[in-house]
Design a protein around this motif. Structure first.
Motif, PDB file in Angstrom:
ATOM      1  N   HIS A   4       1.449 -18.453  12.311  1.00  0.00           N
ATOM      2  CA  HIS A   4       0.673 -17.856  11.448  1.00  0.00           C
ATOM      3  C   HIS A   4       1.138 -17.490  10.277  1.00  0.00           C
ATOM      4  O   HIS A   4       2.503 -17.522  10.216  1.00  0.00           O
ATOM      5  CB  HIS A   4      -0.008 -16.613  12.185  1.00  0.00           C
ATOM      6  N   VAL A   5       0.653 -16.788   9.130  1.00  0.00           N
ATOM      7  CA  VAL A   5       1.082 -16.350   8.090  1.00  0.00           C
ATOM      8  C   VAL A   5       0.833 -14.796   8.063  1.00  0.00           C
ATOM      9  O   VAL A   5      -0.485 -14.461   8.368  1.00  0.00           O
ATOM     10  CB  VAL A   5       0.385 -17.055   6.758  1.00  0.00           C
ATOM     11  N   LEU A   6       1.721 -13.929   7.386  1.00  0.00           N
ATOM     12  CA  LEU A   6       1.423 -12.647   7.235  1.00  0.00           C
ATOM     13  C   LEU A   6       1.173 -12.318   5.665  1.00  0.00           C
ATOM     14  O   LEU A   6       2.185 -12.886   4.908  1.00  0.00           O
ATOM     15  CB  LEU A   6       2.534 -11.522   7.849  1.00  0.00           C
ATOM     16  N   VAL A   7       0.232 -11.319   5.325  1.00  0.00           N
ATOM     17  CA  VAL A   7       0.035 -11.279   3.971  1.00  0.00           C
ATOM     18  C   VAL A   7       0.031  -9.697   4.178  1.00  0.00           C
ATOM     19  O   VAL A   7      -1.025  -9.002   4.809  1.00  0.00           O
ATOM     20  CB  VAL A   7      -1.343 -11.654   3.469  1.00  0.00           C
ATOM     21  N   GLN A   8       1.008  -9.155   3.601  1.00  0.00           N
ATOM     22  CA  GLN A   8       1.359  -7.676   3.812  1.00  0.00           C
ATOM     23  C   GLN A   8       1.332  -6.973   2.429  1.00  0.00           C
ATOM     24  O   GLN A   8       1.724  -7.559   1.340  1.00  0.00           O
ATOM     25  CB  GLN A   8       2.597  -7.434   4.526  1.00  0.00           C
ATOM     26  N   TYR A   9       1.099  -5.669   2.218  1.00  0.00           N
ATOM     27  CA  TYR A   9       0.890  -5.155   0.896  1.00  0.00           C
ATOM     28  C   TYR A   9       1.848  -3.722   1.248  1.00  0.00           C
ATOM     29  O   TYR A   9       1.600  -3.125   2.002  1.00  0.00           O
ATOM     30  CB  TYR A   9      -0.319  -5.011   0.414  1.00  0.00           C
ATOM     31  N   ALA A  10       2.252  -3.160  -0.081  1.00  0.00           N
ATOM     32  CA  ALA A  10       2.898  -2.093  -0.169  1.00  0.00           C
ATOM     33  C   ALA A  10       2.038  -0.835  -0.334  1.00  0.00           C
ATOM     34  O   ALA A  10       0.848  -1.246  -0.838  1.00  0.00           O
ATOM     35  CB  ALA A  10       3.935  -2.180  -1.189  1.00  0.00           C
ATOM     36  N   PRO A  11       2.310   0.436  -0.431  1.00  0.00           N
ATOM     37  CA  PRO A  11       1.486   1.443  -0.606  1.00  0.00           C
ATOM     38  C   PRO A  11       0.923   1.411  -2.267  1.00  0.00           C
ATOM     39  O   PRO A  11      -0.284   2.041  -2.438  1.00  0.00           O
ATOM     40  CB  PRO A  11       2.272   2.781  -0.239  1.00  0.00           C
ATOM     41  N   ASP A  12       1.582   0.810  -3.157  1.00  0.00           N
ATOM     42  CA  ASP A  12       1.367   1.002  -4.649  1.00  0.00           C
ATOM     43  C   ASP A  12       0.163  -0.087  -4.733  1.00  0.00           C
ATOM     44  O   ASP A  12      -0.307  -0.336  -5.823  1.00  0.00           O
ATOM     45  CB  ASP A  12       2.266   0.618  -5.474  1.00  0.00           C
ATOM     46  N   VAL A  13      -0.203  -0.858  -3.849  1.00  0.00           N
ATOM     47  CA  VAL A  13      -1.126  -2.006  -4.338  1.00  0.00           C
ATOM     48  C   VAL A  13      -2.659  -1.328  -4.240  1.00  0.00           C
ATOM     49  O   VAL A  13      -3.169  -0.535  -3.362  1.00  0.00           O
ATOM     50  CB  VAL A  13      -1.206  -3.214  -3.075  1.00  0.00           C
ATOM     51  N   PRO A  14      -3.266  -1.784  -5.289  1.00  0.00           N
ATOM     52  CA  PRO A  14      -4.703  -0.857  -5.448  1.00  0.00           C
ATOM     53  C   PRO A  14      -5.885  -1.414  -4.441  1.00  0.00           C
ATOM     54  O   PRO A  14      -5.486  -2.565  -3.775  1.00  0.00           O
ATOM     55  CB  PRO A  14      -5.152  -1.277  -6.809  1.00  0.00           C
TER      56      PRO A  14
END
Length: 189
Positions: A105-115
């Protein structure tokens, strides 16, 4: 009499179609026409190849292990538990992330600054690939978006939906407890 004749005609048509279908598949295999599962060459896979950090299971989450060399991790020691692809509102621990990757599988992760609008777009993308993608926040990123597959990493400063889609479609399934369909780690090759 009429029913018997109709049954014979239907049987003949089904037989002819079956033979024709199987013959065309056989010819396609012999000629290599149906080999659309062959892995992409390394230069066509998005992201950066990462060195192999192992694949051993740790006895429990939080058990001591050597630190990961990438952020987010792309291989290495991992939990014996696994999370299923989907949308997560809480961060997925690094040891679970690696196990997700080991399953192709692939992970798509985002930081707190992502709108929030970009998070919504990432979640929509995740729903388009329900068998391949985990979408989750990951504060440890600090900023931007992290895309990971087994031994593959791509960091984005901001949302680029086309780049995320390309990563998902070209990286998911390359590795599933071993390299699939001729794929390689792209580091040692």
């Amino acid at each position: 009499m009429k029913r018997r004749w109709l049954g014979t005609v239907v049987s003949a048509v089904v037989t002819v179609l079956s033979v024709a279908t199987m013959s065309s598949l056989g010819v396609g295999v012999l000629l290599g026409l149906t080999d659309d599962t062959a892995a992409l060459s390394c230069d066509r896979v998005p992201g950066t190849p990462q060195p192999f950090e192992g694949e051993r299971h740790i006895p429990y989450e939080g058990a001591p292990h050597e630190p990961y060399r990438t952020m987010p991790p792309t291989s290495g020691p991992h939990s014996p538990r696994v999370v299923v692809p989907g949308i997560y509102r809480d961060p997925v621990p690094a040891e679970l992330q690696v196990h997700v990757l080991e399953h192709g599988h692939v992970l798509v992760q985002y930081a707190p600054d992502v709108p929030a609008a970009d998070v919504d777009a990432l979640e929509r993308l995740g729903r388009r690939h329900p068998r391949d993608v985990v979408v989750a926040p990951y504060p440890a990123l600090g900023q931007g978006i992290g895309l990971t597959g087994w031994q593959r990493l791509h960091r984005l400063d901001r949302l680029d939906e086309r780049a995320v889609e390309e990563f998902v479609t070209k990286v998911a399934g390359r590795y599933d407890h071993g390299w699939q369909d001729g794929a390689t780690d792209c580091v040692s090759s």
